[in-house]
Scaffold this active site. Structure first.
Site, PDB file in Angstrom:
ATOM      1  N   HIS A 141       5.935  -4.901  -4.294  1.00  0.00           N
ATOM      2  CA  HIS A 141       5.604  -5.885  -5.344  1.00  0.00           C
ATOM      3  C   HIS A 141       5.854  -5.320  -6.741  1.00  0.00           C
ATOM      4  O   HIS A 141       5.725  -6.045  -7.725  1.00  0.00           O
ATOM      5  CB  HIS A 141       4.142  -6.323  -5.222  1.00  0.00           C
TER       6      HIS A 141
HETATM    7 ZN   LIG Z   1       2.000  -6.901   2.526  1.00  0.00          ZN
END
Ligand SMILES: [Zn+2]
Length: 326
Positions: A141
């Site tokens: 992320h």
């Molecule tokens: Zn994940």
């Protein structure tokens, strides 16, 4: 007399240990007990390492130096990590009351070690022409300019940058195989218009992050939910890998092997069994080895206490088939 510092480009590691597995006991995050407020088992790396019982010299990373980070992360981004609030936003536990030096010691340093572990294990995979495993990392992320979802440094983007830079003859085209339950929006944002990077992403579309801009970078994607069985998932994976390797012909595979798609995970909300995870990893490694493509595996998400045992079983299974560390 004036002296001018000469800024030299970092060099690839001169010596890479025979066992292409990266681990440092500092991977495991502890912060005065507050890490227990997050559903992430932040001790899983040590549990996996001890289960593997590695005999021989493995890769022990150091904290990723700024000279490597700065190739991907702008200076202002690194500077922003001096503030507790920015780190709090990324790891989603209420730690903003802790002074930044404590956070740096307890949260950033483990991630800096893990980031360096991904880069060096990636180098091991390229130089031994087979594989490398980092028993942490997979911060999918995090992009070059943003962090979130327990990810701060973009170790996937950094690894790809440095192995391309250090081994330009060996690595041009990189296939990212992201099988964590969440969409890998960090590396997707970094490689959104990069024809030499092909992203295969299997994820649950109903959970975090739902990043529509990043999705444009996915060149082969599939969505899964709680209804899907091991058989369905693994068959889709076989088809996907065969297709991606055939059409893209990568020089290197970066495998983000998140285990939060396993049954019972409250965040991944998928239904793959422990034996399904082990088979999944074996399928990815089999495709890479049969096609003579070096592969780096990073552990990424997996938030349950039982995940460490499954990961260790899976790496032992890979070792029994492909002789990774014995
Ligand atoms: Zn994940």
């Amino acid at each position: 007399m004036w002296a001018f510092a000469i800024i030299q480009s970092p060099k690839p590691p001169e010596h890479i240990p025979e066992v292409p597995i990266a681990y440092h006991h500092g991977y495991n995050i502890t912060a005065c007990g507050i890490e227990k407020l997050h559903p992430f088992d932040s001790q899983k790396y040590g549990k996996v390492f001890h289960e593997l019982n590695i005999q021989g010299q493995y890769i022990v990373p150091s904290k990723c130096p700024r000279s490597l980070l700065i190739a991907v992360h702008p200076f202002w981004f690194l500077l922003s990590l001096c503030y507790s609030l920015q780190i709090f936003r990324a790891i989603e536990v209420p730690i903003f009351f802790l002074p930044a030096p404590v956070l740096r010691w307890r949260v950033l340093n483990p991630m800096l070690l893990a980031t360096h572990g991904s880069i060096i294990a990636g180098c091991a995979a390229v130089t031994n022409r087979k594989f490398g495993i980092n028993l942490s990392g997979g911060y999918h992320h995090a992009s070059s300019t943003s962090c979130g979802g327990f990810c701060i440094y973009a170790d996937i983007t950094l690894t790809i940058y440095w192995i391309r830079r250090w081994y330009p003859e060996a690595v041009k085209k990189v296939l990212i195989v992201d099988l964590d339950a969440h969409q890998g929006n960090g590396h997707e944002r970094d490689f959104i218009k990069c024809p030499d990077t092909f992203i295969l992403d299997f994820y649950n579309d109903e959970i975090y992050p739902g990043d529509f801009i990043a999705k444009e970078a996915i060149r082969y994607g599939d969505n899964f939910n709680f209804e899907h069985t091991d058989e369905f998932y693994l068959e889709k994976l076989e088809i996907a890998l065969r297709h991606c390797i055939k059409v893209f012909r990568p020089d290197f595979i970066l495998y983000n092997a998140g285990t939060d798609c396993m049954q019972g995970d409250p965040l991944g909300n998928l239904n793959i069994s422990s034996s399904g995870i082990i088979k999944r990893d074996e399928i990815v490694f089999t495709h890479s080895i049969e096609n003579h493509i070096p592969i780096l595996m990073v552990l990424s998400g997996g938030y349950q206490k039982q995940n460490a045992a499954t990961i260790a079983k899976s790496i032992k299974n890979l070792n029994s088939k492909f002789n990774i560390y014995t």
